[in-house]
Design a protein around this motif. Structure first.
Motif, short mmCIF file in Angstrom:
data_model
loop_
_atom_site.label_atom_id
_atom_site.label_comp_id
_atom_site.label_asym_id
_atom_site.label_seq_id
_atom_site.Cartn_x
_atom_site.Cartn_y
_atom_site.Cartn_z
N GLU A 35 0.74 -0.79 -0.16
CA GLU A 35 0.17 0.05 0.14
C GLU A 35 0.90 1.29 0.41
O GLU A 35 1.83 1.28 0.63
CB GLU A 35 -0.91 0.06 1.00
CG GLU A 35 -2.31 -1.05 1.04
CD GLU A 35 -3.00 -0.56 2.24
OE1 GLU A 35 -3.37 -0.10 2.28
OE2 GLU A 35 -3.34 -1.40 2.65
N GLN A 36 0.74 2.20 -0.95
CA GLN A 36 1.36 4.03 -0.75
C GLN A 36 0.87 4.88 0.29
O GLN A 36 -0.73 4.59 0.78
CB GLN A 36 0.50 4.87 -2.13
CG GLN A 36 1.32 6.00 -1.76
CD GLN A 36 2.76 5.74 -2.76
OE1 GLN A 36 3.16 4.54 -3.50
NE2 GLN A 36 3.41 6.68 -1.47
N ASP A 37 2.00 4.77 0.72
CA ASP A 37 1.15 5.42 1.82
C ASP A 37 1.47 7.23 1.67
O ASP A 37 2.09 8.08 1.26
CB ASP A 37 3.15 5.75 3.08
CG ASP A 37 3.19 6.80 3.92
OD1 ASP A 37 1.75 7.50 4.23
OD2 ASP A 37 3.60 7.34 4.91
N THR A 38 0.02 7.02 2.04
CA THR A 38 -0.60 8.47 1.27
C THR A 38 -0.41 9.45 2.10
O THR A 38 -0.97 11.20 1.97
CB THR A 38 -1.90 8.07 1.29
OG1 THR A 38 -2.82 8.02 1.99
CG2 THR A 38 -2.19 7.16 -0.72
N SER A 39 0.48 9.29 3.37
CA SER A 39 0.53 10.95 3.74
C SER A 39 1.64 11.58 4.06
O SER A 39 2.04 12.28 4.40
CB SER A 39 -0.30 10.14 5.86
OG SER A 39 1.16 9.22 6.35
N SER A 40 2.47 10.19 3.33
CA SER A 40 3.90 10.80 3.46
C SER A 40 4.53 12.21 2.54
O SER A 40 3.67 12.53 1.59
CB SER A 40 4.90 9.84 2.22
OG SER A 40 4.84 9.67 1.47
N TRP A 86 4.32 11.38 -1.31
CA TRP A 86 2.80 11.71 -1.48
C TRP A 86 2.20 12.57 -1.79
O TRP A 86 1.79 13.00 -3.59
CB TRP A 86 2.03 10.68 -1.14
CG TRP A 86 0.29 10.17 -2.08
CD1 TRP A 86 -0.56 10.77 -1.52
CD2 TRP A 86 0.43 9.65 -2.62
NE1 TRP A 86 -1.76 10.66 -2.18
CE2 TRP A 86 -1.21 9.19 -2.83
CE3 TRP A 86 0.88 8.87 -4.14
CZ2 TRP A 86 -1.97 8.77 -3.98
CZ3 TRP A 86 0.75 7.98 -4.80
CH2 TRP A 86 -1.01 8.01 -4.74
N LYS A 87 2.84 13.87 -0.76
CA LYS A 87 1.51 15.19 -1.47
C LYS A 87 2.44 15.98 -2.08
O LYS A 87 1.66 16.54 -2.78
CB LYS A 87 1.70 16.13 0.11
CG LYS A 87 0.75 14.94 1.34
CD LYS A 87 0.79 15.26 3.07
CE LYS A 87 0.35 14.95 3.89
NZ LYS A 87 0.12 15.07 4.96
N LEU A 144 0.57 14.78 -5.87
CA LEU A 144 0.03 15.39 -6.28
C LEU A 144 -0.47 16.40 -6.47
O LEU A 144 -0.20 17.70 -7.26
CB LEU A 144 -0.91 15.39 -4.53
CG LEU A 144 -1.22 13.81 -4.12
CD1 LEU A 144 -2.23 13.93 -3.15
CD2 LEU A 144 -2.24 13.46 -5.79
N ILE A 204 7.46 6.23 -3.59
CA ILE A 204 5.77 5.91 -4.50
C ILE A 204 5.66 4.92 -5.51
O ILE A 204 6.84 4.45 -6.27
CB ILE A 204 6.03 7.59 -6.28
CG1 ILE A 204 6.37 8.47 -5.34
CG2 ILE A 204 4.95 7.28 -6.56
CD1 ILE A 204 5.19 9.29 -4.25
N SER A 239 2.60 3.26 -6.26
CA SER A 239 1.92 3.71 -7.06
C SER A 239 1.06 5.13 -7.72
O SER A 239 0.98 6.25 -6.61
CB SER A 239 0.36 3.20 -6.45
OG SER A 239 -0.85 3.00 -7.35
N PRO A 285 -0.77 8.28 -7.98
CA PRO A 285 -2.40 8.72 -8.11
C PRO A 285 -3.66 8.91 -8.73
O PRO A 285 -3.21 9.15 -10.14
CB PRO A 285 -2.40 10.16 -6.93
CG PRO A 285 -1.24 10.30 -7.94
CD PRO A 285 0.25 9.31 -7.86
#
Length: 193
Positions: free
Chosen positions: A13-18, A21-22, A25, A53, A55, A57
């Motif tokens: 799973e991708q860490d979307t709080s990192s 990731w931010k 985006l 990264i 995956s 988004p």
């Protein structure tokens, strides 16, 4: 040149709080706003963040004017089905992304895609490496499929009324024959592939 052991679809799973990731985006929003034709996130993120990264988004659907998607040397495990919304995409370049073993069926929706550079030795179904397609009914793969399942049928784009039918297929995409994972809403959609 024997076959390898049983394969599974990566469930990482991708860490979307990192921060990585931010920042990715933010880069997607900037690229969508300025209409750039080349999207090369590694160059703007730097290799340290880019390596975090796994995956892309769903927001890549915004990149409708991008002609060249440069994912060279990524740590990607998967590309989301929203890649099919990148209607301007002409060149898909995930070369040396050795953890990227398959692609979403939706990539065939990119009407202008004519060039690709894929590390074919890393993909499922490669005749030289004999990397087998994972069994989509195995418990380990079934768990991973929940991470990659699109919100609608890969074939007709209709809603899922029941549990989607996951299937492998291979298709020529630009300059490479790629292993594609699709999720169909019916047996008829599976036949239509």
């Amino acid at each position: 040149r024997g076959t390898r052991g049983a394969m599974t679809v990566h469930a990482h799973e991708q860490d979307t709080s990192s921060p990585a990731w931010k920042r990715l985006l933010e880069l997607i929003d900037q690229a969508a706003d300025d209409g750039r034709e080349l999207f090369a996130p590694a160059k703007e993120l730097g290799w340290n963040l880019w390596s975090q990264i796994h995956s892309l988004p769903h927001a890549i659907a915004k990149l409708t004017r991008v002609k060249h998607l440069l994912l060279y040397g990524s740590s990607l495990h998967r590309v989301p089905p929203e890649v099919g919304e990148m209607v301007g995409l002409e060149n898909f370049d995930p070369y040396t992304s050795y953890r990227l073993h398959w692609f979403p069926y939706e990539i065939i929706r990119c009407p202008r895609l004519v060039d690709s550079t894929v590390s074919t030795r890393a993909i499922y179904g490669n005749r030289k490496t004999l990397l087998p397609f994972p069994d989509l009914t195995s418990p380990a793969t079934a768990a991973a499929l929940k991470l990659v399942r699109p919100g609608r049928c890969s074939v007709c784009r209709g809603p899922f009324r029941d549990e989607p039918l996951a299937r492998w297929t291979s298709r020529r995409v630009a300059t490479d024959t790629l292993p594609l994972l699709l999720f169909a809403c019916s047996h008829q959609c599976v036949k239509d592939v």
